[in-house]
Motif scaffolding. Sequence first.
Motif, mmCIF file in Angstrom:
data_model
loop_
_atom_site.group_PDB
_atom_site.id
_atom_site.type_symbol
_atom_site.label_atom_id
_atom_site.label_comp_id
_atom_site.label_asym_id
_atom_site.label_seq_id
_atom_site.Cartn_x
_atom_site.Cartn_y
_atom_site.Cartn_z
ATOM 1 N N SER A 192 0.866 -1.184 0.000
ATOM 2 C CA SER A 192 0.000 0.000 0.000
ATOM 3 C C SER A 192 0.893 1.221 0.000
ATOM 4 O O SER A 192 1.792 1.356 0.819
ATOM 5 N N LEU A 193 0.639 2.113 -0.954
ATOM 6 C CA LEU A 193 1.437 3.334 -1.134
ATOM 7 C C LEU A 193 0.501 4.521 -1.238
ATOM 8 O O LEU A 193 -0.283 4.552 -2.162
ATOM 9 N N VAL A 194 0.521 5.477 -0.381
ATOM 10 C CA VAL A 194 1.431 5.703 0.718
ATOM 11 C C VAL A 194 0.633 6.064 1.960
ATOM 12 O O VAL A 194 -0.498 6.532 1.859
ATOM 13 N N ASN A 195 1.259 5.893 3.123
ATOM 14 C CA ASN A 195 0.712 6.432 4.368
ATOM 15 C C ASN A 195 0.919 7.960 4.370
ATOM 16 O O ASN A 195 1.314 8.541 3.354
ATOM 17 N N THR A 196 0.698 8.596 5.497
ATOM 18 C CA THR A 196 0.741 10.066 5.540
ATOM 19 C C THR A 196 2.175 10.607 5.625
ATOM 20 O O THR A 196 3.103 9.897 6.015
ATOM 21 N N PHE A 197 2.293 11.880 5.290
ATOM 22 C CA PHE A 197 3.591 12.572 5.350
ATOM 23 C C PHE A 197 3.752 13.254 6.701
ATOM 24 O O PHE A 197 2.866 14.006 7.130
ATOM 25 N N LEU A 198 4.873 13.020 7.352
ATOM 26 C CA LEU A 198 5.139 13.624 8.658
ATOM 27 C C LEU A 198 5.069 15.156 8.538
ATOM 28 O O LEU A 198 5.699 15.737 7.659
ATOM 29 N N ALA A 199 4.277 15.765 9.428
ATOM 30 C CA ALA A 199 3.978 17.186 9.258
ATOM 31 C C ALA A 199 3.818 17.891 10.604
ATOM 32 O O ALA A 199 3.700 17.245 11.645
ATOM 33 N N LEU A 200 3.817 19.210 10.549
ATOM 34 C CA LEU A 200 3.751 20.025 11.769
ATOM 35 C C LEU A 200 2.901 21.270 11.513
ATOM 36 O O LEU A 200 2.931 21.832 10.425
ATOM 37 N N LEU B 59 0.254 14.142 7.340
ATOM 38 C CA LEU B 59 -0.524 14.931 6.392
ATOM 39 C C LEU B 59 -1.141 14.030 5.322
ATOM 40 O O LEU B 59 -0.457 13.192 4.732
ATOM 41 N N SER B 60 -2.438 14.237 5.094
ATOM 42 C CA SER B 60 -3.163 13.506 4.052
ATOM 43 C C SER B 60 -3.979 14.501 3.238
ATOM 44 O O SER B 60 -3.967 15.694 3.519
ATOM 45 N N GLY B 61 -4.699 13.993 2.264
ATOM 46 C CA GLY B 61 -5.585 14.851 1.477
ATOM 47 C C GLY B 61 -4.976 15.254 0.149
ATOM 48 O O GLY B 61 -3.841 14.884 -0.182
ATOM 49 N N PRO B 62 -5.742 16.030 -0.633
ATOM 50 C CA PRO B 62 -5.297 16.395 -1.991
ATOM 51 C C PRO B 62 -3.908 17.031 -2.039
ATOM 52 O O PRO B 62 -3.219 16.926 -3.055
ATOM 53 N N ALA B 63 -3.500 17.672 -0.931
ATOM 54 C CA ALA B 63 -2.178 18.307 -0.906
ATOM 55 C C ALA B 63 -1.056 17.315 -1.222
ATOM 56 O O ALA B 63 -0.028 17.690 -1.782
ATOM 57 N N ILE B 64 -1.239 16.050 -0.851
ATOM 58 C CA ILE B 64 -0.141 15.078 -1.034
ATOM 59 C C ILE B 64 -0.280 14.263 -2.322
ATOM 60 O O ILE B 64 0.601 13.464 -2.647
ATOM 61 N N ALA C 284 -5.145 -1.351 -7.417
ATOM 62 C CA ALA C 284 -6.339 -0.878 -6.726
ATOM 63 C C ALA C 284 -5.986 0.463 -6.097
ATOM 64 O O ALA C 284 -4.811 0.828 -6.025
ATOM 65 N N ILE C 285 -7.012 1.171 -5.642
ATOM 66 C CA ILE C 285 -6.758 2.454 -4.962
ATOM 67 C C ILE C 285 -7.539 2.484 -3.647
ATOM 68 O O ILE C 285 -8.503 1.732 -3.469
ATOM 69 N N ALA C 286 -7.094 3.330 -2.745
ATOM 70 C CA ALA C 286 -7.827 3.501 -1.480
ATOM 71 C C ALA C 286 -8.204 4.968 -1.309
ATOM 72 O O ALA C 286 -7.400 5.865 -1.564
ATOM 73 N N VAL C 287 -9.439 5.161 -0.875
ATOM 74 C CA VAL C 287 -9.947 6.502 -0.573
ATOM 75 C C VAL C 287 -9.799 6.706 0.934
ATOM 76 O O VAL C 287 -10.210 5.851 1.719
ATOM 77 N N GLY C 288 -9.186 7.818 1.329
ATOM 78 C CA GLY C 288 -8.964 8.067 2.748
ATOM 79 C C GLY C 288 -9.684 9.313 3.221
ATOM 80 O O GLY C 288 -10.879 9.292 3.511
ATOM 81 N N THR C 289 -8.942 10.422 3.234
ATOM 82 C CA THR C 289 -9.486 11.683 3.736
ATOM 83 C C THR C 289 -10.777 12.097 3.023
ATOM 84 O O THR C 289 -11.653 12.721 3.631
ATOM 85 N N ALA C 290 -10.910 11.727 1.747
ATOM 86 C CA ALA C 290 -12.118 12.097 0.992
ATOM 87 C C ALA C 290 -13.385 11.564 1.643
ATOM 88 O O ALA C 290 -14.457 12.155 1.495
ATOM 89 N N ASN C 291 -13.277 10.439 2.383
ATOM 90 C CA ASN C 291 -14.457 9.917 3.084
ATOM 91 C C ASN C 291 -15.034 10.958 4.041
ATOM 92 O O ASN C 291 -16.243 11.005 4.262
ATOM 93 N N PHE C 292 -14.150 11.774 4.619
ATOM 94 C CA PHE C 292 -14.599 12.764 5.608
ATOM 95 C C PHE C 292 -15.313 13.934 4.913
ATOM 96 O O PHE C 292 -16.210 14.544 5.478
ATOM 97 N N MET D 2 -2.720 5.173 -2.900
ATOM 98 C CA MET D 2 -3.542 6.093 -2.103
ATOM 99 C C MET D 2 -2.743 7.343 -1.780
ATOM 100 O O MET D 2 -1.506 7.338 -1.813
ATOM 101 N N GLY D 3 -3.475 8.387 -1.427
ATOM 102 C CA GLY D 3 -2.855 9.668 -1.111
ATOM 103 C C GLY D 3 -3.642 10.769 -1.800
ATOM 104 O O GLY D 3 -3.388 11.089 -2.950
ATOM 105 N N GLY D 4 -4.642 11.300 -1.108
ATOM 106 C CA GLY D 4 -5.371 12.456 -1.616
ATOM 107 C C GLY D 4 -6.361 12.180 -2.723
ATOM 108 O O GLY D 4 -6.782 13.114 -3.416
ATOM 109 N N ILE D 5 -6.760 10.926 -2.914
ATOM 110 C CA ILE D 5 -7.722 10.624 -3.984
ATOM 111 C C ILE D 5 -9.109 11.147 -3.594
ATOM 112 O O ILE D 5 -9.658 10.747 -2.571
ATOM 113 N N MET D 6 -9.640 12.064 -4.396
ATOM 114 C CA MET D 6 -10.956 12.664 -4.128
ATOM 115 C C MET D 6 -11.988 12.281 -5.190
ATOM 116 O O MET D 6 -13.177 12.255 -4.915
ATOM 117 N N THR D 7 -11.517 12.054 -6.403
ATOM 118 C CA THR D 7 -12.433 11.900 -7.554
ATOM 119 C C THR D 7 -12.034 10.696 -8.411
ATOM 120 O O THR D 7 -10.954 10.122 -8.249
#
Lengths: 252, 303
Positions: free
Chosen positions: B189-197, B215-220, B261-269, B242-247
């Motif tokens: 599975s590619l990728v988990n979130t980016f370490l952020a502050l 960090l997740s979402g379209p930004a990544i 395959a792809i995974a939808v993450g933050t877009a679920n929210f 995976m990583g910021g897939i919205m559409t």
Amino acid sequence: MHKLLAKLIDAQALASGVFVHTYHAPEISRSAEPGQFVNIRVSSSVAPLLRRPFSVLSSDGREQFRILFEVKGQGTEILSRKQPGAEVDCVGPLGQPFQIKAGKLNLVIAGGMGVAPLFFLMQQLRTKPYPTLLLYGVRTKACLYLVDELVASGVQLQIFTDDGSAGQQGMVTDFVEEYMQPGCAIYACGPMEMIKVLTHKVHSAGLECQVSLENQLGCGVGACLGCVVKVHDGYARVCCDGPVFDSNALEF
Amino acid sequence: MPDLEIQIGELTLKNPVTVASGTFGYGQEYEAFYDPSLLGAIFLKSVTLEERPGNPPPRLVETPAGLINSIGLQNVGLDRFLDEVVPLLEGIDTVLIANIAGNTVDEYVQLAEALSDCPGLAALEVNVSCPNVKEGGIAFGTSADMIREVTQEVVAASALPIIVKLTPNVADIVSMAHAAEEAGATAVSLVNTFLALAIDIETRRPILGNATGGLSGPAIKPIALRMVWQVARSTNIPIIGMGGIMTGTDAIEFLMAGATAIAVGTANFVNPLAPVEIVKELEMFLEAHHHTSVREIINVVEG
């Protein structure tokens, strides 16, 4: 819980940057209970990315519900520019409502914009036999909203302002003990500092209260575990274990 | 109707649209919006050996087109997962994949053994990439040697297909994917979130209770997409992108870049219907381009 396009049918500016929106959405209006919220996607773009939660201010129980909001950032700014006729992406009603308790007195305590969910609660308390007293604290007179509607609905009202421009000068929490009485049912919403002080005073008097909390939400439906607050046995989600909590469950 | 079915090792998914671990709970929260059986697979929220309370709040910060989270793997632990969560999964008619996270190699092995005979689970995703816990997690995922060791041990401990979830917080994602492939993983599975502050400039402190988050979402999305593309070009291991897939367009980009395959993450929210809308958009794209199968658009990017 529904995801739908709610039609904005009326947008009133109560003051600079403070709005009441009325939406047509029968599915939400019929099922919403006081203390619940709707989660609005203000833009179909990713700016801002997340939905914005708003307490239901009132519902006619059939077709329309209202929200009260203050422009605080990009999300509320975009929402405030919407005109009647706009269709707004809405998920709701969400969260746990207030539990209406039988008390000799309903003591309702609002801090600032925290009046929104309590307004809806008082709408329902009106049908109960016991009196309702609202302690409404704001910074200054200009930040008092919906007072005419509240008075017209028969609520007893005591106002507190930080600067003394209306009602009693001081914070609502400075005076709350004077109004508490054995057997009263207490409901509150406002800034976290107010909730903390209030809860302490309520518990010291041997009473308890229900408080509605605000937090940054992620999913809004309980999946992401992002909006938690500390409770005695771990963390609870504001979005679906709350936003209304029994004060004795919370750890500050 | 184009054929949406895809194969990841011995796993058959009815469509390539899945939901990412940690963004979909155990499937119940979204049942009010649609039947989760419509998904190609569900990656369940992480389970650890012991119960974890999670990180102190605040746990979320919204950023431009993104979301930083530091949940910290809050979960009920293995025993209660088996007793309380697994029964909830009955009736969800799709591929269910547990996500396991350990502090030590031995903990990953214990989790893999315990979940191998669990009815209803089709595969295990090994989380070596959580940025929000002190031990395990990302500490494993940033070393090819550790990925190799964990993967080997988990593959040996379980009869289920093993998917290794990689962190993007590395200099060379390809070598990490290679390590998982060599150690016998079925997919990555590619990728988990980016370490952020994020910083509160009034208090001069990090906003998150855990200081840093992921960090997740379209930004990544563009970075995640690049990593999927790089790994697809250099390995033969199937990729869940995976990583910021919205559409649907985002999803198709990942498939074309080489994800099976792809995974939808933050877009679920943001849009609770995002995964099912993506399935529809994918179908429409395939029809419009006269494809009979989604497999015809996987890993087709040249150059």
